[in-house]
Motif scaffolding. Structure first.
Motif, PDB file in Angstrom:
ATOM      1  N   VAL A   1      45.737  60.457  40.964  1.00  0.00           N
ATOM      2  CA  VAL A   1      45.204  59.474  41.900  1.00  0.00           C
ATOM      3  C   VAL A   1      43.953  58.879  41.278  1.00  0.00           C
ATOM      4  N   VAL A   2      43.875  57.556  41.281  1.00  0.00           N
ATOM      5  CA  VAL A   2      42.745  56.839  40.688  1.00  0.00           C
ATOM      6  C   VAL A   2      41.957  56.142  41.785  1.00  0.00           C
ATOM      7  N   GLN A   3      40.640  56.304  41.754  1.00  0.00           N
ATOM      8  CA  GLN A   3      39.764  55.483  42.590  1.00  0.00           C
ATOM      9  C   GLN A   3      39.567  54.172  41.843  1.00  0.00           C
ATOM     10  N   VAL A   4      40.026  53.100  42.441  1.00  0.00           N
ATOM     11  CA  VAL A   4      40.127  51.810  41.754  1.00  0.00           C
ATOM     12  C   VAL A   4      38.776  51.097  41.745  1.00  0.00           C
ATOM     13  N   ALA A   5      38.309  50.769  40.546  1.00  0.00           N
ATOM     14  CA  ALA A   5      37.083  49.988  40.405  1.00  0.00           C
ATOM     15  C   ALA A   5      37.381  48.498  40.357  1.00  0.00           C
ATOM     16  N   ALA A   6      38.533  48.141  39.792  1.00  0.00           N
ATOM     17  CA  ALA A   6      38.929  46.739  39.674  1.00  0.00           C
ATOM     18  C   ALA A   6      40.444  46.660  39.586  1.00  0.00           C
ATOM     19  N   ALA A   7      41.000  45.609  40.196  1.00  0.00           N
ATOM     20  CA  ALA A   7      42.444  45.389  40.163  1.00  0.00           C
ATOM     21  C   ALA A   7      42.700  43.892  40.073  1.00  0.00           C
ATOM     22  N   ALA A   8      43.470  43.477  39.092  1.00  0.00           N
ATOM     23  CA  ALA A   8      43.740  42.056  38.901  1.00  0.00           C
ATOM     24  C   ALA A   8      44.768  41.555  39.910  1.00  0.00           C
ATOM     25  N   ILE A   9      44.662  40.277  40.227  1.00  0.00           N
ATOM     26  CA  ILE A   9      45.699  39.592  40.997  1.00  0.00           C
ATOM     27  C   ILE A   9      46.435  38.673  40.041  1.00  0.00           C
ATOM     28  N   ASN A  10      47.722  38.943  39.853  1.00  0.00           N
ATOM     29  CA  ASN A  10      48.559  38.128  38.993  1.00  0.00           C
ATOM     30  C   ASN A  10      49.366  37.145  39.832  1.00  0.00           C
ATOM     31  N   PRO A  11      49.826  36.039  39.239  1.00  0.00           N
ATOM     32  CA  PRO A  11      50.649  35.087  40.000  1.00  0.00           C
ATOM     33  C   PRO A  11      51.842  35.735  40.694  1.00  0.00           C
ATOM     34  N   ILE A  12      52.437  36.763  40.093  1.00  0.00           N
ATOM     35  CA  ILE A  12      53.577  37.423  40.730  1.00  0.00           C
ATOM     36  C   ILE A  12      53.162  38.068  42.051  1.00  0.00           C
ATOM     37  N   ASP A  13      51.922  38.522  42.167  1.00  0.00           N
ATOM     38  CA  ASP A  13      51.460  39.119  43.419  1.00  0.00           C
ATOM     39  C   ASP A  13      51.446  38.077  44.539  1.00  0.00           C
TER      40      ASP A  13
ATOM     41  N   ALA B   1      40.950  35.120  50.063  1.00  0.00           N
ATOM     42  CA  ALA B   1      40.302  34.110  49.228  1.00  0.00           C
ATOM     43  C   ALA B   1      40.735  34.252  47.773  1.00  0.00           C
ATOM     44  N   ALA B   2      40.926  35.490  47.319  1.00  0.00           N
ATOM     45  CA  ALA B   2      41.383  35.723  45.950  1.00  0.00           C
ATOM     46  C   ALA B   2      42.791  35.166  45.758  1.00  0.00           C
ATOM     47  N   HIS B   3      43.649  35.332  46.751  1.00  0.00           N
ATOM     48  CA  HIS B   3      44.997  34.765  46.662  1.00  0.00           C
ATOM     49  C   HIS B   3      44.942  33.238  46.616  1.00  0.00           C
ATOM     50  N   HIS B   4      44.077  32.634  47.417  1.00  0.00           N
ATOM     51  CA  HIS B   4      43.924  31.182  47.382  1.00  0.00           C
ATOM     52  C   HIS B   4      43.473  30.725  45.989  1.00  0.00           C
ATOM     53  N   TYR B   5      42.580  31.483  45.386  1.00  0.00           N
ATOM     54  CA  TYR B   5      42.067  31.153  44.044  1.00  0.00           C
ATOM     55  C   TYR B   5      43.215  31.091  43.039  1.00  0.00           C
ATOM     56  N   VAL B   6      44.114  32.077  43.102  1.00  0.00           N
ATOM     57  CA  VAL B   6      45.250  32.108  42.182  1.00  0.00           C
ATOM     58  C   VAL B   6      46.234  30.990  42.514  1.00  0.00           C
ATOM     59  N   GLU B   7      46.489  30.764  43.796  1.00  0.00           N
ATOM     60  CA  GLU B   7      47.431  29.714  44.200  1.00  0.00           C
ATOM     61  C   GLU B   7      46.973  28.331  43.756  1.00  0.00           C
ATOM     62  N   GLN B   8      45.668  28.116  43.732  1.00  0.00           N
ATOM     63  CA  GLN B   8      45.129  26.818  43.330  1.00  0.00           C
ATOM     64  C   GLN B   8      45.063  26.656  41.812  1.00  0.00           C
ATOM     65  N   ARG B   9      45.528  27.694  41.101  1.00  0.00           N
ATOM     66  CA  ARG B   9      45.566  27.671  39.631  1.00  0.00           C
ATOM     67  C   ARG B   9      44.190  27.379  39.039  1.00  0.00           C
ATOM     68  N   CYS B  10      43.193  28.013  39.623  1.00  0.00           N
ATOM     69  CA  CYS B  10      41.843  27.887  39.076  1.00  0.00           C
ATOM     70  C   CYS B  10      41.791  28.544  37.700  1.00  0.00           C
ATOM     71  N   ALA B  11      40.875  28.072  36.875  1.00  0.00           N
ATOM     72  CA  ALA B  11      40.769  28.597  35.511  1.00  0.00           C
ATOM     73  C   ALA B  11      40.355  30.063  35.537  1.00  0.00           C
ATOM     74  N   GLY B  12      40.920  30.842  34.613  1.00  0.00           N
ATOM     75  CA  GLY B  12      40.515  32.234  34.475  1.00  0.00           C
ATOM     76  C   GLY B  12      41.318  33.161  35.366  1.00  0.00           C
TER      77      GLY B  12
END
Length: 342
Positions: free
Chosen positions: A35-47, A322-333
């Motif tokens: 079990v990992v205590q998550v410090a960071a997790a990426a959001i990919n377009p597939i998510d 908000a993070a999902h909106h960021y990915v949906e809008q194809r923001c840079a990075g």
């Protein structure tokens, strides 16, 4: 685990308003798990696409689409529990990796996963940056293998990369240069500088240099951009080319539309038709993400050599919509969640 366990869950398939953050039972490691205590997790377009229901029929066969659903594959964090049979890891170890598609993903403060899917965090790279690497790196490795790309097959030869400025493309550029290839990177205007910084030998604006205008001189082609461009990419292969691979094929969409059997047949028809357009003896592959130990070992070696994401936008778990909106809008990075208790 003294801190509460929180997760961003999809309550119903749909837009980002379906995401909820709430307390969930603490995960317990089974045999071979940690079990990992998550410090960071990426959001990919597939998510983002899975949140809307994309791929639910095929993922459902894997037990990875039942609601409520926690998305996420990539992560970086610290081991907080070790299950029976696990050797080589202990509580407190800093790790990163990628979990296969499941209904209990990494967009949470804690995640249980097989110990075989993690690596030790290398020094000098922040957890948020590490969390953007595994899913894309493993997918790129599968694409290279599917196209028959090895050091022997591309050393000193030209490889055409479409969609080069995204998360997959920038990693592919770095790996192809390590293999000795001459890389031609095609991207949108905003991503051209990042492709050059990653090591591409020739960077082309996709609007000013359409694929059909390029010579048929490439020993391999990779498509990380659009399925509609696949035929043009294949037509750029030179006689005696090694192969082509795409990550943007219609497999999941066809199964969503026609069901498992009908969709698989429709996808097979598309794949065979595209493969028939390649030069004789050329490999043709559709790539999907899957954890692979050999590729993880390669990631351990090359993580420090992969250029950092040009933009890294961090969001607290409570701001997952908000993070999902960021990915949906194809923001840079890249968008990264930083889970922490409320």
């Amino acid at each position: 685990m003294s801190a509460p366990c929180l997760a961003a869950t999809v309550e119903q398939f749909g837009d980002a308003s379906q995401l909820r953050v709430h307390e969930v039972p603490a995960p317990q490691p089974r045999a071979g798990q940690i079990v990992v205590q998550v410090a960071a997790a990426a959001i990919n377009p597939i998510d983002v696409r899975r949140r809307s229901g994309y791929g639910r029929k095929l993922f459902g066969l894997m037990g990875a689409a039942r609601l409520p659903l926690v998305l996420g594959s990539d992560f970086a964090g610290t081991i907080c529990a070790v299950g029976p049979g696990v050797t080589g890891w202990r509580e407190g170890d800093a790790v990163f990796g990628a979990k296969p598609p499941s209904r209990q993903g990494t967009h949470a403060t804690h995640v249980a996963l097989d110990a075989a899917h993690v690596l030790a965090q290398p020094a000098g790279i922040a957890p948020a940056q590490l969390a953007t690497l595994p899913y894309n790196f493993l997918t790129v490795c599968r694409a290279l293998a599917g196209a028959g790309i090895t050091r022997d097959s591309v050393l000193g030869r030209k490889v055409l990369l479409h969609g080069a400025s995204g998360g997959l493309g920038l990693i592919a550029i770095a790996l192809l240069k390590q293999l000795g290839a001459h890389v031609t990177a095609v991207a949108g205007e905003r991503g051209l500088a990042a492709c050059g910084a990653a090591g591409a030998d020739l960077v082309l604006d996709r609007r000013r240099h359409p694929l059909e205008s390029l010579p048929r001189q490439f020993t391999a082609t990779l498509n990380f951009a659009h399925w509609d461009d696949d035929a043009q990419l294949v037509s750029r292969l030179a006689p005696g080319a090694v192969g082509h691979a795409t990550t943007v094929h219609p497999l999941l969409a066809q199964i969503d539309r026609y069901g498992i059997a009908g969709g698989a047949l429709a996808a097979l028809y598309c794949k065979r038709r595209s493969a028939a357009a390649t030069p004789r003896g050329t490999r043709y592959a559709w790539t999907v993400f899957r954890p692979d130990r050999d590729a993880l070992n390669w990631l351990a070696e090359y993580a420090v050599m992969i250029p950092a994401a040009p933009t890294l936008q961090a969001f607290r778990l409570i701001h997952v919509a908000a993070a999902h909106h960021y990915v949906e809008q194809r923001c840079a990075g890249r968008a990264v969640l930083l889970p922490s208790p409320l």
